[in-house]
Design a protein around this motif. Sequence first.
Motif, PDB file in Angstrom:
ATOM      1  N   PHE A  92      38.464  44.535  29.044  1.00  0.00           N
ATOM      2  CA  PHE A  92      39.762  44.953  29.564  1.00  0.00           C
ATOM      3  C   PHE A  92      40.096  46.385  29.145  1.00  0.00           C
ATOM      4  O   PHE A  92      40.661  47.154  29.925  1.00  0.00           O
ATOM      5  N   ARG A  93      39.740  46.759  27.908  1.00  0.00           N
ATOM      6  CA  ARG A  93      39.990  48.128  27.449  1.00  0.00           C
ATOM      7  C   ARG A  93      39.201  49.156  28.257  1.00  0.00           C
ATOM      8  O   ARG A  93      39.635  50.290  28.408  1.00  0.00           O
ATOM      9  N   SER A  94      38.065  48.749  28.793  1.00  0.00           N
ATOM     10  CA  SER A  94      37.262  49.663  29.614  1.00  0.00           C
ATOM     11  C   SER A  94      37.781  49.713  31.053  1.00  0.00           C
ATOM     12  O   SER A  94      37.087  50.203  31.944  1.00  0.00           O
ATOM     13  N   GLU A  95      38.991  49.201  31.256  1.00  0.00           N
ATOM     14  CA  GLU A  95      39.692  49.204  32.544  1.00  0.00           C
ATOM     15  C   GLU A  95      39.054  48.295  33.588  1.00  0.00           C
ATOM     16  O   GLU A  95      39.260  48.460  34.779  1.00  0.00           O
ATOM     17  N   ASP A  96      38.266  47.325  33.140  1.00  0.00           N
ATOM     18  CA  ASP A  96      37.703  46.311  34.030  1.00  0.00           C
ATOM     19  C   ASP A  96      38.551  45.057  33.845  1.00  0.00           C
ATOM     20  O   ASP A  96      38.358  44.294  32.905  1.00  0.00           O
ATOM     21  N   LEU A  97      39.514  44.853  34.733  1.00  0.00           N
ATOM     22  CA  LEU A  97      40.435  43.730  34.610  1.00  0.00           C
ATOM     23  C   LEU A  97      40.037  42.536  35.474  1.00  0.00           C
ATOM     24  O   LEU A  97      40.834  41.630  35.681  1.00  0.00           O
ATOM     25  N   SER A  98      38.797  42.543  35.973  1.00  0.00           N
ATOM     26  CA  SER A  98      38.350  41.406  36.772  1.00  0.00           C
ATOM     27  C   SER A  98      38.187  40.196  35.872  1.00  0.00           C
ATOM     28  O   SER A  98      37.967  40.316  34.661  1.00  0.00           O
ATOM     29  N   LEU A  99      38.294  39.026  36.442  1.00  0.00           N
ATOM     30  CA  LEU A  99      38.183  37.789  35.685  1.00  0.00           C
ATOM     31  C   LEU A  99      36.759  37.265  35.668  1.00  0.00           C
ATOM     32  O   LEU A  99      36.519  36.141  35.245  1.00  0.00           O
ATOM     33  N   CYS A 100      35.822  38.071  36.117  1.00  0.00           N
ATOM     34  CA  CYS A 100      34.413  37.688  36.157  1.00  0.00           C
ATOM     35  C   CYS A 100      33.671  38.401  35.047  1.00  0.00           C
ATOM     36  O   CYS A 100      33.982  39.528  34.707  1.00  0.00           O
ATOM     37  N   ASP A 101      32.666  37.746  34.532  1.00  0.00           N
ATOM     38  CA  ASP A 101      31.834  38.359  33.514  1.00  0.00           C
ATOM     39  C   ASP A 101      30.405  38.374  34.033  1.00  0.00           C
ATOM     40  O   ASP A 101      29.622  37.479  33.747  1.00  0.00           O
ATOM     41  N   VAL A 102      30.073  39.368  34.849  1.00  0.00           N
ATOM     42  CA  VAL A 102      28.754  39.473  35.456  1.00  0.00           C
ATOM     43  C   VAL A 102      27.912  40.396  34.586  1.00  0.00           C
ATOM     44  O   VAL A 102      28.281  41.535  34.340  1.00  0.00           O
ATOM     45  N   VAL A 103      26.771  39.897  34.127  1.00  0.00           N
ATOM     46  CA  VAL A 103      25.935  40.653  33.204  1.00  0.00           C
ATOM     47  C   VAL A 103      25.011  41.618  33.929  1.00  0.00           C
ATOM     48  O   VAL A 103      24.878  42.767  33.549  1.00  0.00           O
ATOM     49  N   ASP A 104      24.381  41.178  34.998  1.00  0.00           N
ATOM     50  CA  ASP A 104      23.353  41.978  35.663  1.00  0.00           C
ATOM     51  C   ASP A 104      23.939  42.732  36.845  1.00  0.00           C
ATOM     52  O   ASP A 104      24.269  42.147  37.861  1.00  0.00           O
ATOM     53  N   ASP A 105      24.062  44.051  36.729  1.00  0.00           N
ATOM     54  CA  ASP A 105      24.617  44.854  37.816  1.00  0.00           C
ATOM     55  C   ASP A 105      23.611  45.096  38.936  1.00  0.00           C
ATOM     56  O   ASP A 105      23.963  45.646  39.974  1.00  0.00           O
ATOM     57  N   ASN A 106      22.346  44.709  38.757  1.00  0.00           N
ATOM     58  CA  ASN A 106      21.343  44.874  39.805  1.00  0.00           C
ATOM     59  C   ASN A 106      21.347  43.722  40.796  1.00  0.00           C
ATOM     60  O   ASN A 106      20.653  43.755  41.791  1.00  0.00           O
ATOM     61  N   THR A 107      22.139  42.703  40.514  1.00  0.00           N
ATOM     62  CA  THR A 107      22.228  41.563  41.404  1.00  0.00           C
ATOM     63  C   THR A 107      23.014  41.948  42.654  1.00  0.00           C
ATOM     64  O   THR A 107      24.053  42.580  42.551  1.00  0.00           O
ATOM     65  N   PRO A 108      22.503  41.606  43.838  1.00  0.00           N
ATOM     66  CA  PRO A 108      23.267  41.914  45.060  1.00  0.00           C
ATOM     67  C   PRO A 108      24.660  41.301  44.987  1.00  0.00           C
ATOM     68  O   PRO A 108      24.835  40.200  44.477  1.00  0.00           O
ATOM     69  N   TRP A 109      25.643  42.025  45.471  1.00  0.00           N
ATOM     70  CA  TRP A 109      27.035  41.608  45.287  1.00  0.00           C
ATOM     71  C   TRP A 109      27.339  40.242  45.879  1.00  0.00           C
ATOM     72  O   TRP A 109      28.175  39.518  45.372  1.00  0.00           O
ATOM     73  N   MET A 110      26.682  39.841  46.942  1.00  0.00           N
ATOM     74  CA  MET A 110      26.980  38.535  47.552  1.00  0.00           C
ATOM     75  C   MET A 110      26.483  37.380  46.689  1.00  0.00           C
ATOM     76  O   MET A 110      26.893  36.253  46.874  1.00  0.00           O
ATOM     77  N   THR A 111      25.563  37.636  45.751  1.00  0.00           N
ATOM     78  CA  THR A 111      25.049  36.547  44.919  1.00  0.00           C
ATOM     79  C   THR A 111      25.724  36.491  43.563  1.00  0.00           C
ATOM     80  O   THR A 111      25.465  35.594  42.787  1.00  0.00           O
TER      81      THR A 111
END
Length: 80
Positions: free
Chosen positions: A49-68
């Motif tokens: 949250f301090r890094s200004e990411d207020l999403s409620l998801c905790d996605v670890v791998d940013d290389n994953t296609p967004w639809m998955t």
Amino acid sequence: MEVSKDLVRCLLYDFKVGLSAAISSSRIYQTFWDNAVNERTARHWFQKFRSEDLSLCDVVDDNTPWMTKPCWRPLKKTVV
């Protein structure tokens, strides 16, 4: 630790009102007991949250296609 979105909402609320991760995890534990988050998990979410990411998801791998990604999966229409 897998955290339900309801508990993440509680963490986000506590973050926005200025509580510390330790106090927030303690308050959540007093309310939810066994289903509560520990202090380490609360600190992880507060850092996010301090890094200004207020999403409620905790996605670890940013290389994953967004639809998955778990939080971006479209809802399936249920036919009864």
